[in-house]
Scaffold this motif. Structure first.
Motif, short mmCIF file in Angstrom:
data_model
loop_
_atom_site.label_atom_id
_atom_site.label_comp_id
_atom_site.label_asym_id
_atom_site.label_seq_id
_atom_site.Cartn_x
_atom_site.Cartn_y
_atom_site.Cartn_z
N LYS A 45 -110.67 -63.61 -3.61
CA LYS A 45 -110.51 -62.17 -3.33
C LYS A 45 -110.41 -61.89 -1.83
O LYS A 45 -109.48 -61.22 -1.37
CB LYS A 45 -111.69 -61.39 -3.93
CG LYS A 45 -111.91 -61.66 -5.41
CD LYS A 45 -113.09 -60.90 -5.97
CE LYS A 45 -114.44 -61.30 -5.40
NZ LYS A 45 -114.85 -62.68 -5.71
N THR A 46 -111.37 -62.44 -1.09
CA THR A 46 -111.34 -62.21 0.36
C THR A 46 -110.11 -62.86 0.98
O THR A 46 -109.51 -62.31 1.92
CB THR A 46 -112.63 -62.76 1.00
OG1 THR A 46 -113.75 -62.07 0.44
CG2 THR A 46 -112.63 -62.58 2.50
N THR A 47 -109.72 -63.99 0.43
CA THR A 47 -108.52 -64.66 0.92
C THR A 47 -107.29 -63.75 0.75
O THR A 47 -106.44 -63.66 1.65
CB THR A 47 -108.31 -65.99 0.18
OG1 THR A 47 -109.49 -66.77 0.32
CG2 THR A 47 -107.13 -66.74 0.73
N LEU A 166 -111.17 -52.65 0.95
CA LEU A 166 -112.62 -52.57 0.96
C LEU A 166 -113.19 -53.85 0.36
O LEU A 166 -113.01 -54.11 -0.82
CB LEU A 166 -113.08 -51.35 0.14
CG LEU A 166 -112.46 -50.01 0.56
CD1 LEU A 166 -112.70 -48.94 -0.47
CD2 LEU A 166 -113.01 -49.58 1.91
N ASP A 167 -113.86 -54.65 1.19
CA ASP A 167 -114.40 -55.91 0.70
C ASP A 167 -115.90 -55.76 0.46
O ASP A 167 -116.70 -55.89 1.37
CB ASP A 167 -114.13 -57.03 1.72
CG ASP A 167 -114.35 -58.41 1.11
OD1 ASP A 167 -115.00 -58.49 0.05
OD2 ASP A 167 -113.87 -59.41 1.71
N GLU A 168 -116.27 -55.44 -0.77
CA GLU A 168 -117.67 -55.22 -1.15
C GLU A 168 -118.35 -54.24 -0.20
O GLU A 168 -119.45 -54.49 0.28
CB GLU A 168 -118.42 -56.55 -1.19
CG GLU A 168 -117.80 -57.57 -2.12
CD GLU A 168 -118.61 -58.87 -2.17
OE1 GLU A 168 -119.84 -58.78 -2.21
OE2 GLU A 168 -117.99 -59.94 -2.16
N HIS A 169 -117.69 -53.12 0.05
CA HIS A 169 -118.17 -52.22 1.10
C HIS A 169 -119.43 -51.46 0.73
O HIS A 169 -120.02 -50.81 1.58
CB HIS A 169 -117.06 -51.27 1.54
CG HIS A 169 -116.72 -50.22 0.52
ND1 HIS A 169 -116.45 -50.52 -0.79
CD2 HIS A 169 -116.59 -48.87 0.63
CE1 HIS A 169 -116.17 -49.40 -1.44
NE2 HIS A 169 -116.25 -48.39 -0.59
MG LIG Z 1 -115.37 -62.51 -0.52
#
Ligand SMILES: [Mg+2]
Ligand SMILES: Nc1ncnc2c1ncn2[C@@H]1O[C@H](COP(=O)(O)OP(=O)(O)OP(=O)(O)O)[C@@H](O)[C@H]1O
Lengths: 248, 326
Positions: A45-47, A166-169
């Protein structure tokens, strides 16, 4: 509209610890969409976000923004078009500056002010209802995590980016603050017409706020479902062209 | 004790402290380049004086050239991904050799005033006369007069307040310019970079530009300081920069203890006020310290020890360790 096509990302290529993090990955983000991205730890996901912000250049594939292919991905240029907020509230704000100066930086994204003038970031701040608009001269390092995260959201969108990532914001926030931040997120999506991609592990948030849910596993999309408002039973999630999963 | 003279030295130290404040505080990068660029400033200034360039232009050149040395430190930090300490130590070490080249030796003295050069001219004139009828003597007189009116160094070292006033004016001017700069959008960005280096990338700004700017200004001020010191002291020496970063940090810390609570002008006054107080404390130590067996060579030990203590006291763990409640 933002689109990536057939993107591969391989970490440590050719080494003993080679890892394919995205595998022939394609995704099209339509105008004003609100997409929730779920998937287990290490799914990629972050990638995906790193590709979208240009922090990683794909080994193969295409990247298209508003119909134009981006040939040479340069991170500090892409960031002018894309807002991003991370899990850690400290990463999206400037602690040594006052709230007011943080807002100025948000507007002056890339120092060129990218034509943002329609929306007053101060209005967004006031709309949050946590009183930050009355403390403009306060240094941001004196704020709480939730307050910082709210400010980070406003900085991220105040130059009207083509998309907000939004990454786990909300992961570091208590449920009440998380709700406030989610309301701000929806407001940004609906009123500012900015497409939102949100990574989360929180299923409550996912069910409550999502229109479209994409599940990633092993660097691929394993499911892609849409929510439809149903007058009798509320929200229904449907797979592409077929009625599947649960009723909320 | 000559308080005015001490204050003058404090103001000179104030320039380099201002530069160190720029790197260590504003952009939060540990930069040791000033140990070399301070000398570079002196070397450039004095050698330009020998070319007949007025002191103020020489100082401006020193600012630019030492700023460029900061630029190189930034390049090592940005492009070679070195730790800023290592990058600056490398540049500082290179500067040692560069400074020896510029000064053509380990030290160089400021041409005191023009009378020396006048002598030179008259000598060559008599030589010309001796050699015969080379008709250039017509140019000589007005050359002499032109140069006689200019003093090479603006300082008279008389402690009559004139030197102090001149230093104060240059310093206040610099602080004004810096604080106006830090108020601009770019200045806000620079200060923001200090607290969150990655955050500026998310703003779509090339963060390399920010470290370059910060280190350019930081070392530029070290150069001004070295240049002015040379004018004031009458020489430039290849070792005069040794420990100048540590001394500047001590000055900054003293200034912060005294006036950072007021939070004016982005705390730019801290390094300057601190530098003056540092020099005063130092001269007291020199004057009365011998009674308790203090030697001039102990200054660096004490200065560093002072920094350790202050930073230690600010740290929660040390406070706990000492069971202090502050
Ligand atoms: Mg991640
Ligand atoms: N810099 C890196 N170098 C090598 N491998 C990496 C790197 N970053 C991520 N990976 C690997 O790529 C895969 C995908 O990582 P990614 O960070 O995208 O996961 P994620 O879905 O965001 O997980 P999480 O939910 O834990 O945040 C993981 O297997 C991870 O180990």
């Amino acid at each position: 509209m933002v689109e990536i096509k057939n993107v591969d990302i391989i970490y440590n290529k050719g080494m003993y610890n080679e890892k394919k993090a995205l595998d022939n990955f394609s995704l099209k983000i339509e105008k004003n969409e609100f997409i929730t991205i779920i998937g287990h730890n290490g799914a990629g996901k972050t990638t995906l976000f790193k590709v979208l912000t240009g922090s990683l250049t794909p080994d193969s594939g295409k990247y298209i923004i508003n119909g134009r292919e981006i040939k040479k991905v340069r991170s500090h240029i892409l960031f002018k078009k894309i807002g991003i907020v991370y899990q850690n509230p400290d990463s999206g704000v400037f602690p040594e500056l006052t709230i007011e100066e943080n807002l100025i930086l948000g507007k002056k994204r890339g120092m060129r002010g990218l034509g943002f003038s329609k929306y007053d970031s101060l209005d967004l701040l006031t709309g949050l209802g946590i009183g930050l608009e009355k403390r403009l001269k306060t240094k941001v390092k004196e704020l709480s995590g939730g307050q910082k995260q709210s400010l980070a959201m406003i900085i991220a969108v105040s130059s009207k980016p083509s998309m907000l990532l939004l990454d786990e914001h909300t992961a570091a926030l208590d449920p009440k603050m998380a709700d406030k931040i989610m309301n701000l997120t929806l407001k940004i999506n609906k009123e500012l017409n900015i497409p939102v991609l949100m990574i989360t592990h929180n299923m409550n948030l996912t069910e409550k706020y999502s229109q479209r849910i994409i599940e990633i596993s092993g660097g691929k999309i394993s499911s892609d479902i849409f929510a439809e408002e149903n007058s009798s039973s509320g929200k229904i999630f449907c797979g592409k062209n077929m009625f599947i999963t649960e009723v909320v | 004790m000559n308080l005015l003279g001490i204050a003058e030295q404090g103001l000179i130290l104030g320039f380099v402290a201002l530069g160190v404040f720029m790197s260590f505080r504003v952009i939060d990068l540990a930069d040791l380049t000033p140990d070399g660029s301070y000398v570079l400033g002196g070397a450039v200034t004095v050698s330009l004086l020998y070319r007949g360039i007025p002191w103020y232009y020489a100082i401006i050149c020193a600012f630019i050239i030492t700023g460029i040395s900061g630029f190189f430190t930034a390049v090592l930090y940005n492009k070679f991904k070195m730790n800023s300490l290592l990058a600056s130590i490398l540049i500082m070490t290179m500067l040692y050799s560069v400074n020896l080249r510029i000064m053509d030796g380990p030290n160089i003295s400021v041409p005191k005033d023009i009378s020396e050069e006048t002598v030179l001219y008259s000598e060559s004139t008599s030589l010309d006369n001796f050699l015969g009828d080379l008709n250039i003597s017509a140019e000589q007189p007005d050359k002499k007069e032109n140069r006689k009116t200019e003093y090479v160094s603006p300082f008279n070292n008389l402690s009559d307040g004139k030197d102090f006033l001149l230093l104060l004016i240059i310093l206040l001017f610099s602080i004004t310019v810096l604080s106006v700069f830090l108020k601009t959008d770019f200045g806000i960005l620079l200060r923001g970079y200090g607290g969150n280096k990655e955050g500026v990338t998310s703003l779509g700004v090339n963060k390399n530009i920010l470290s370059i700017t910060g280190l350019f200004i930081g070392n530029g001020f070290a150069g001004i300081s070295g240049g002015i010191f040379s004018l004031y002291a009458g020489f430039s020496d290849v070792n005069m920069g040794q420990g100048i970063v540590v001394t500047s940090l001590a000055a900054i810390i003293i200034g912060e203890i005294l006036i950072s609570r007021f939070n004016i002008l982005y705390n730019l006054l801290c390094p300057v006020v601190g530098a003056v107080v540092y020099e005063i404390l130092l001269s007291f130590a020199m004057k009365y310290g011998y009674k308790i067996g203090f030697q001039p060579g102990d200054i660096k030990l004490l200065t560093s020890f002072f920094i350790v203590i202050v930073i230690g006291f600010r740290t929660l763990e040390v406070k706990k360790w000492l069971k202090l409640k502050m």
